[in-house]
Each structure stands twice: as structure tokens, then as C-alpha cells.
Write a protein that holds these residues in place. Structure first.
Motif, PDB file in Angstrom:
ATOM      1  N   ALA A  79       0.670  -1.083   0.061  1.00 10.21           N
ATOM      2  CA  ALA A  79      -0.152  -0.077   0.070  1.00 10.21           C
ATOM      3  C   ALA A  79       0.819   1.146  -0.194  1.00 10.21           C
ATOM      4  O   ALA A  79       0.445   2.195  -0.536  1.00 10.21           O
ATOM      5  CB  ALA A  79      -1.028  -0.084   1.184  1.00 10.21           C
ATOM      6  N   PHE A  80       1.754   1.087   0.748  1.00 12.72           N
ATOM      7  CA  PHE A  80       2.649   2.553   0.922  1.00 12.72           C
ATOM      8  C   PHE A  80       3.553   2.837  -0.094  1.00 12.72           C
ATOM      9  O   PHE A  80       3.637   3.702  -0.575  1.00 12.72           O
ATOM     10  CB  PHE A  80       3.349   2.357   2.346  1.00 12.72           C
ATOM     11  CG  PHE A  80       4.260   3.605   2.368  1.00 12.72           C
ATOM     12  CD1 PHE A  80       3.817   4.989   2.523  1.00 12.72           C
ATOM     13  CD2 PHE A  80       5.653   3.653   2.755  1.00 12.72           C
ATOM     14  CE1 PHE A  80       4.775   6.385   2.851  1.00 12.72           C
ATOM     15  CE2 PHE A  80       6.347   4.856   2.622  1.00 12.72           C
ATOM     16  CZ  PHE A  80       6.130   5.930   2.664  1.00 12.72           C
ATOM     17  N   TYR A  81       4.639   1.784  -0.417  1.00 13.43           N
ATOM     18  CA  TYR A  81       5.732   1.955  -1.433  1.00 13.43           C
ATOM     19  C   TYR A  81       5.057   2.529  -2.733  1.00 13.43           C
ATOM     20  O   TYR A  81       5.944   3.613  -3.281  1.00 13.43           O
ATOM     21  CB  TYR A  81       6.414   0.912  -1.560  1.00 13.43           C
ATOM     22  CG  TYR A  81       7.233   0.668  -0.102  1.00 13.43           C
ATOM     23  CD1 TYR A  81       8.012   1.653   0.148  1.00 13.43           C
ATOM     24  CD2 TYR A  81       7.436  -0.437   0.430  1.00 13.43           C
ATOM     25  CE1 TYR A  81       8.760   1.796   1.361  1.00 13.43           C
ATOM     26  CE2 TYR A  81       8.390  -0.770   1.567  1.00 13.43           C
ATOM     27  CZ  TYR A  81       8.772   0.231   2.070  1.00 13.43           C
ATOM     28  OH  TYR A  81       9.784   0.354   3.163  1.00 13.43           O
ATOM     29  N   PRO A  82       4.033   1.903  -3.426  1.00 16.17           N
ATOM     30  CA  PRO A  82       3.644   2.504  -4.813  1.00 16.17           C
ATOM     31  C   PRO A  82       2.819   3.667  -4.557  1.00 16.17           C
ATOM     32  O   PRO A  82       2.454   4.261  -5.473  1.00 16.17           O
ATOM     33  CB  PRO A  82       3.018   1.431  -5.314  1.00 16.17           C
ATOM     34  CG  PRO A  82       2.315   0.826  -4.047  1.00 16.17           C
ATOM     35  CD  PRO A  82       3.286   1.001  -2.985  1.00 16.17           C
ATOM     36  N   SER A  83       2.661   4.092  -3.209  1.00 16.36           N
ATOM     37  CA  SER A  83       1.527   5.519  -3.391  1.00 16.36           C
ATOM     38  C   SER A  83       2.041   6.576  -3.589  1.00 16.36           C
ATOM     39  O   SER A  83       3.259   6.828  -3.709  1.00 16.36           O
ATOM     40  CB  SER A  83       1.078   5.524  -1.746  1.00 16.36           C
ATOM     41  OG  SER A  83       2.009   6.007  -0.949  1.00 16.36           O
ATOM     42  N   PRO A  84       1.467   7.657  -3.724  1.00 17.07           N
ATOM     43  CA  PRO A  84       1.906   8.858  -4.430  1.00 17.07           C
ATOM     44  C   PRO A  84       2.320  10.000  -3.086  1.00 17.07           C
ATOM     45  O   PRO A  84       2.668  11.075  -3.386  1.00 17.07           O
ATOM     46  CB  PRO A  84       0.674   9.580  -4.917  1.00 17.07           C
ATOM     47  CG  PRO A  84      -0.404   9.024  -4.263  1.00 17.07           C
ATOM     48  CD  PRO A  84      -0.049   7.642  -3.903  1.00 17.07           C
ATOM     49  N   PHE A  85       2.479   9.312  -1.714  1.00 18.40           N
ATOM     50  CA  PHE A  85       3.009   9.914  -0.778  1.00 18.40           C
ATOM     51  C   PHE A  85       4.405   9.697  -0.319  1.00 18.40           C
ATOM     52  O   PHE A  85       4.871   8.736  -0.109  1.00 18.40           O
ATOM     53  CB  PHE A  85       1.979   9.544   0.434  1.00 18.40           C
ATOM     54  CG  PHE A  85       0.560   9.405   0.237  1.00 18.40           C
ATOM     55  CD1 PHE A  85      -0.119  10.790  -0.781  1.00 18.40           C
ATOM     56  CD2 PHE A  85      -0.398   8.489   0.380  1.00 18.40           C
ATOM     57  CE1 PHE A  85      -1.539  10.619  -1.100  1.00 18.40           C
ATOM     58  CE2 PHE A  85      -1.769   8.473  -0.074  1.00 18.40           C
ATOM     59  CZ  PHE A  85      -2.249   9.588  -0.741  1.00 18.40           C
ATOM     60  N   ASP A  86       5.008  10.743  -0.032  1.00 19.59           N
ATOM     61  CA  ASP A  86       6.394  10.558   0.872  1.00 19.59           C
ATOM     62  C   ASP A  86       6.119  10.315   2.250  1.00 19.59           C
ATOM     63  O   ASP A  86       6.777   9.389   2.822  1.00 19.59           O
ATOM     64  CB  ASP A  86       7.065  11.862   0.865  1.00 19.59           C
ATOM     65  CG  ASP A  86       7.717  12.173  -0.562  1.00 19.59           C
ATOM     66  OD1 ASP A  86       8.119  11.219  -1.203  1.00 19.59           O
ATOM     67  OD2 ASP A  86       7.891  13.518  -0.766  1.00 19.59           O
ATOM     68  N   GLU A  87       4.999  10.530   2.812  1.00 18.14           N
ATOM     69  CA  GLU A  87       4.631  10.015   4.203  1.00 18.14           C
ATOM     70  C   GLU A  87       3.345   9.938   4.236  1.00 18.14           C
ATOM     71  O   GLU A  87       2.432  10.657   3.694  1.00 18.14           O
ATOM     72  CB  GLU A  87       5.450  11.278   4.896  1.00 18.14           C
ATOM     73  CG  GLU A  87       4.899  10.961   6.650  1.00 18.14           C
ATOM     74  CD  GLU A  87       3.440  11.444   6.939  1.00 18.14           C
ATOM     75  OE1 GLU A  87       2.797  10.812   7.805  1.00 18.14           O
ATOM     76  OE2 GLU A  87       2.894  12.382   6.277  1.00 18.14           O
ATOM     77  N   ALA A  88       3.131   8.873   4.977  1.00 20.25           N
ATOM     78  CA  ALA A  88       1.374   8.513   5.164  1.00 20.25           C
ATOM     79  C   ALA A  88       1.177   7.679   6.348  1.00 20.25           C
ATOM     80  O   ALA A  88       2.006   6.537   6.694  1.00 20.25           O
ATOM     81  CB  ALA A  88       0.993   7.865   3.907  1.00 20.25           C
ATOM     82  N   ALA A  89      -0.126   7.507   6.790  1.00 20.25           N
ATOM     83  CA  ALA A  89      -0.315   6.492   7.742  1.00 20.25           C
ATOM     84  C   ALA A  89      -0.899   5.223   7.095  1.00 20.25           C
ATOM     85  O   ALA A  89      -1.112   5.535   5.671  1.00 20.25           O
ATOM     86  CB  ALA A  89      -1.724   6.885   8.604  1.00 20.25           C
ATOM     87  N   ILE A  90      -0.753   4.017   7.530  1.00 19.46           N
ATOM     88  CA  ILE A  90      -1.082   2.829   6.792  1.00 19.46           C
ATOM     89  C   ILE A  90      -1.937   2.065   7.770  1.00 19.46           C
ATOM     90  O   ILE A  90      -1.833   2.015   8.796  1.00 19.46           O
ATOM     91  CB  ILE A  90       0.336   2.031   6.721  1.00 19.46           C
ATOM     92  CG1 ILE A  90       1.304   2.905   6.086  1.00 19.46           C
ATOM     93  CG2 ILE A  90      -0.220   0.787   5.752  1.00 19.46           C
ATOM     94  CD1 ILE A  90       2.729   2.172   6.042  1.00 19.46           C
TER      95      ILE A  90
END
Length: 609
Positions: A135-146
Motif C-alpha cells: 500500500a505505501f511504497y507505490p503510493s503517491p505519498f512521501d509520508e502516510a499512515a497505513i
């Protein structure tokens, strides 16, 4: 060059993913190759197809990752059996042989299936780590909750954490048997649908009912705490120690017997579906609120099978605390293959990460492409009649005209989608303005329940002309519901009840408008999907409608088609009117009768899902 192989296998929907120097270059599920729905065998054919698509060999693989830790899962099975013994003996006795013979020996199995051509050590990560990474690594966010929510991995059923650049850390989890995914699956089972494949049917059935059992579920079956944590009342569930999800006690609580599979859907089944859907949405909102308080992040990444509940996702987007939500398109176990591969690249090898402003999933068009020349030549040799267009724009105009005339079109282009959604490369298309199209496509094309909703694919630049979406918002993976604009809605004229409400006209796009005036929207951009965008644009120019019905190219019980041959067989086994593969068009009335007979034989051998 560093080539990393991620593998998910031996439970549900086996898959592989290949990451080359930090970029995902291929991913596919085994079922698309073997034609066995939810194939859980080691994904040998998917691996071969993915390697071939990038011009690589097994010997080029530098690292191999497996999406969960089998020993931890085995530990859960043993501890669960001891906790419930002797009640769970039957299920335990059936589960043990595959574990003792195969699943405890995953490294040996992987090396065997790789032909002994790799000596690299095999990396194992925990199941929810792989979900979180996917979910996180391909997301468009440098930082995010998961947030990850599914049935169960090893022990974990729900977890949350934080991602920052290349770092990912899970902070808290909820453990088996307390599982939102298993709760939803238990009601899937109770309503007569198959667990692990029928949950989307339950979601599709929910709008036809009223949530009259929601209070009972809240009071008796699940305790939801302020921090989003929850506990199931296991007195009413039997999945921990039997081969069934529920027993007589739940029937007594609800005052109704479990629906027999394949029997008529009752009004009470619709009400039960509506009730568990509402409760699921409430739990997700509570979890998200807790995660937001803990992290302070504006962005959330989601994965796990529950993340495929697009109705819940739509409500989270509208009512939740996060400004941005991104969901892994292959949110189920198949996506774990992507997750473990990215974990190796970033966490084990320490490579840096910079987020792509769109995302790094490449539209999830990650499967092997069709080979037009060889695959179409083979179809012609078998008797298929086709028309070839040198100009794709001319073909788009012809197909758009056929769609506007009420024809149903099978559409096969380029690389296959990774995940359960057809996103315009392996799709069946129809005119959403047609009041009979939903029933026609369900009963005569897909051979499935008439209540099942269809999704619209809409030109990205025209989405706000049809749906209540923020300017600039996109939904490229068909994972959120949005409401149809009030200006396009219509009040049903004739009052009817139950499933017959599917025929009521609720908007000027009746074939994709749900009973609550929502739709599961896919936005199609020219940059990501130029071929599909071109067809939608041609349809828009001819009809002033910027959307098409888009459903997966398969029939009930069959995986989504992969090749031109798969597509042609499905085309001829149904009442589809047109098939387009690449720049080649086939009309049903021109095809030989022999193709109909052989395709019908294939169809009759499919098991219901």
C-alpha cells in the motif's frame, strides 16, 4: 541491475511480482494462466509469463521474497486447535497434511519451482507487513499512515503503522480470532455465498436491504472500542474450530436460517447484507480516526481484502479524517507479492524512495501483454472471422457506434491488469444509458445474479460532469463509490420491492447507478490509459456521454481472460455482440457455429463461484 521476485502462494490467489531496480515491471496471478479461479498453487506459469514479458530468466533473479511467515501461521493453527480441542479435530485433521507435506517447507518448494537456478536466501516477511508495503511504497505519498484489514495473516487481522520515504513501521495490531474480514466473511457464508470469493456479492446485495440487524450485530457480535479496536463474540462463530463459519446459535440470534447456496435470495438476506455493511463501515471509520489521531498524517494507505470494499472506501473518503486515501489495487493476498518485493528493495537493501505524484503502480497494467500477431493468427486458423483496422481512431469510431446501438463489446488491449478489477485492458463494455443493459449483461453475458451492480469508466476530465467528485480528484482503480450528480438523478416511477428494484431507472446513467444513487467509478486519464481513453472520447463525441459500463472480461466461475484465445472462447460462449483484440474487430454473427459449440462445452464445465 537488481531483480527481485515477490511470491504469494498456497492460500488464495497465488501471484508473483517482479521489481527491477526499485520499479515494478511485472505482476500477475496464477489463475489467469491456469484458468482455475483463485488458484493457490505455486505461481509457476505466472512467473514464466512475467519473466518472458520483460525478457528475463529465472537465473536473473537476485532476491526472492515470500509474503508471509509459514511457521508463524502454523503456530496459530496449533494454538487454535489446542484452545478449542477436541472440538476442532475435524478441521485440524484436514489442515495438517498440506502443512506437514508442503507449507512448512516453503524454501524447498520455491527453489524446486525455480528449477534450482537460484541459490539466494529466501526472505520472509509477515503477512500484514507485505500488505502495508504494497500500500505505501507505490503510493503517491512521501509520508502516510497505513491501515491493513483482512481475514487473518499469521496472527494479525488488522494493523496500522506509518510510512516515511523508504521506512515503514507497523505500530499496533488486532489478532485472530478477532477479525473484521472474517466477520464479513461469516455473513457472506450465512447469506449463501462462497467465502473468499463472494464478499463482493454481499456488498452488491446490501443496497437492496435495510440495516435492521445492525443493532443486534453491534450489541451481540462485535464490541467496538473508542480507539477502533474491536472484539468478536466467538460464541456465535465457528470458523476457529470447524469447517463452517457460523452455526445454529447465529441462526437463533437472527431468527432466520442460513440461506442455501444457489437458492433464491430472500429479503432477509438483503437486510442482513445491509446490516453487516453498515457495521463494517463504522469499524473502518473508527479505525481510521484512531490512526489519524496517532499519526497526525493527512494521507492514508490501505490494503488487505477489506480494502476492496469500495462502498466502505467511498464513505471513508467522504467522512473520514484523511484528506488523501490511496488503496493498493491488488489489495488482497496477491498484492502481498508486490509488498514483499518492495520491502526487500527498501528495507533490506536500504534503497531510497521518492514518491511518484500519480503513484508507482503504472495503472496496475502489470501483466503480460497480448501478442497480437501470433494470437490472432491462431484464431484465424481456427476459423475466426475478423476485421483489421490500420487506424486505431477509425476502429474506436466503429466500436463507439456499436456501443451506442446497444451492442455489448469485449475489449482486449495490451498488458493485463493486476488485481481483481478490469481497468480497460480486459473488459466487457456497454452503454450506461441503456435501461436494460444491467440485466442483459448480468444474465446473458456474465451469467450471474441480476442484482450485481456494474461500474462506470469515465473520462477523467469529465468525471465531475457525472459524479460528486472534488475537482482534480481521480479514481483510476475503481476502488471508491461516488454519488451521481443530483442533476442527473431520476425518481423511480413504479414502486417495486426486492431484487426487482434493479430495473428502476434512477438516473440518466441507469445501468451504473446503484439504488442509493452511487456508482463505483473508474476515472480514465489519457496519460495512463491512452487506448481506453481514446475509445471513451469517441463514444463521448458520438453520444455526449463520457462514460461506459466496464466489467471484467469473464463469466461467473472463470478468471478474467488473459489471451485472445481466452477472450474469443468467452465471447462465443455468451451473447456478447462484438470482440475487439488490439486493432482487430470480430462480430458475433460472422463467427462459425463450431466455435459456439466448443465454447459452450467449456462454459458448462465451470464451477459456480
Amino acid at each position: 541491475m537488481t531483480l527481485i521476485l515477490g511470491v504469494s502462494a498456497y492460500y488464495h490467489d497465488s501471484a508473483v511480482a517482479l521489481i527491477k531496480d526499485g520499479v515494478v515491471v511485472a505482476a500477475a496471478s496464477e489463475e489467469r494462466f491456469t484458468r482455475k479461479k483463485h488458484d493457490s498453487a505455486f505461481p509457476c506459469e505466472a512467473l514464466e509469463g512475467c519473466l518472458q514479458s520483460i525478457g528475463a530468466n529465472v537465473s536473473d533473479i537476485d532476491y526472492v521474497g515470500f509474503y508471509e511467515k509459514p511457521l508463524l501461521k502454523f503456530e496459530r493453527l496449533l494454538e487454535t486447535y489446542l484452545a478449542f480441542a477436541p472440538r476442532g479435530y475435524v478441521s485440524f485433521s484436514r489442515a495438517m497434511p498440506p502443512w506437514l507435506q508442503l507449507k512448512l517447507h516453503i524454501p524447498r518448494e520455491i527453489r524446486k519451482h525455480l528449477g534450482g537456478k537460484t541459490k539466494r536466501r529466501i526472505v520472509f516477511c509477515e503477512h500484514h507487513e507485505s500488505h502495508a508495503a504494497s500500500a505505501f511504497y507505490p503510493s503517491p505519498f512521501d509520508e502516510a499512515a497505513i491501515l491493513t484489514v483482512d481475514g487473518v495473516g499469521e496472527w494479525t487481522t488488522t494493523s496500522w503503522g506509518i510510512g516515511n520515504r523508504e521506512k515503514l513501521e507497523l505500530k499496533q495490531d488486532i489478532r485472530f480470532p478477532h477479525s473484521l474480514g472474517l466477520l464479513y466473511s461469516a455473513f457472506t457464508y450465512f447469506c449463501g455465498f462462497r467465502v473468499n470469493s463472494g464478499e463482493y456479492k454481499l456488498m452488491g446485495l446490501a443496497p437492496y436491504g435495510e440495516p435492521i440487524f445492525a443493532d443486534t450485530i453491534r450489541k451481540e457480535l462485535i464490541r467496538l472500542n473508542e480507539d477502533g479496536s474491536y472484539e468478536l463474540n466467538m460464541d456465535y462463530f465457528t470458523f476457529a474450530h470447524t469447517l463452517r463459519m457460523t452455526g445454529d446459535k447465529l441462526e437463533r440470534l437472527l431468527g432466520v436460517s442460513r440461506r442455501n447456496p444457489e437458492s433464491l435470495v430472500r429479503q432477509v438476506d438483503m437486510d442482513i447484507a445491509a446490516s453487516i455493511q453498515v457495521v463494517t463501515e463504522e469499524v473502518i471509520l473508527k479505525l481510521a480516526s484512531h490512526v489519524h489521531r496517532q499519526t497526525g498524517s493527512d494521507s492514508l494507505c490501505l490494503a488487505g481484502g477489506v480494502a476492496l470494499n469500495c462502498v466502505s472506501n467511498g464513505r471513508l473518503l467522504r467522512e473520514g479524517p484523511f484528506k488523501n486515501v490511496w488503496i493498493q489495487p491488488a489489495a488482497g493476498d496477491a498484492g502481498g507479492a508486490l509488498g514483499v518485493a518492495w520491502l526487500i528493495w527498501h528495507q533490506l537493501l536500504g534503497n531510497s524512495r521518492s514518491a511518484n505524484s500519480q503513484d508507482s503502480q503504472h495503472g496496475s497494467l502489470l501483466g503480460p501483454p497480448i501478442d497480437e500477431s501470433s494470437e490472432l493468427d491462431e484464431l484465424v486458423r481456427s476459423g475466426a472471422v475478423l476485421h483489421t483496422f490500420d487506424d486505431s481512431a477509425e476502429l474506436d469510431q466503429r466500436v463507439a457506434s456499436l456501443l451506442a446501438d446497444g451492442k455489448v463489446v469485449g475489449w482486449v488491449q495490451g498488458r493485463m491488469e493486476f488485481g481483481p478489477r478490469s481497468l480497460g485492458n480486459r473488459s466487457i463494455l456497454g452503454d450506461p444509458r441503456n435501461t436494460e443493459m444491467q440485466s442483459t449483461m448480468n444474465l446473458k453475458i456474465k451469467y450471474r445474479e441480476s442484482f450485481r451492480p456494474f461500474a462506470p469508466s469515465v473520462l477523467d476530465e469529465c468525471a465531475t460532469d457525472c459524479f460528486e467528485m472534488k475537482d482534480g480528484a481521480s479514481s483510476p482503480y475503481m476502488l471508491f463509490t461516488f454519488d451521481v450528480l443530483p442533476s442527473r438523478r431520476k425518481e423511480p416511477v413504479t414502486p417495486v420491492e426486492g431484487i426487482e428494484r434493479v430495473r428502476q431507472v434512477r438516473s440518466d446513467l441507469p445501468a451504473i447507478t446503484h439504488l442509493d444513487y452511487s456508482a463505483r467509478v473508474q476515472t480514465v486519464s489519457e496519460s495512463r490509459q491512452p487506448r481506453f481513453h481514446s475509445l471513451l472520447k469517441a463514444f463521448h463525441e458520438q453520444t455526449a456521454c463520457p462514460a461506459l459500463i466496464n466489467t471484467s472480461f469473464n463469466v461467473r466461475g472463470e478468471p478474467i481472460v488473459r489471451t485472445a484465445a481466452d477472450a474469443y472462447r468467452c465471447f462465443m460462449a455468451t451473447q456478447m455482440d462484438v470482440l475487439v483484440v488490439g486493432n482487430h474487430l470480430m462480430l458475433r454473427e460472422e463467427q462459425p457455429e463450431s466455435a459456439v459449440a466448443s465454447s459452450q462445452t467449456y462454459l458448462s464445465n465451470l464451477a459456480p463461484d
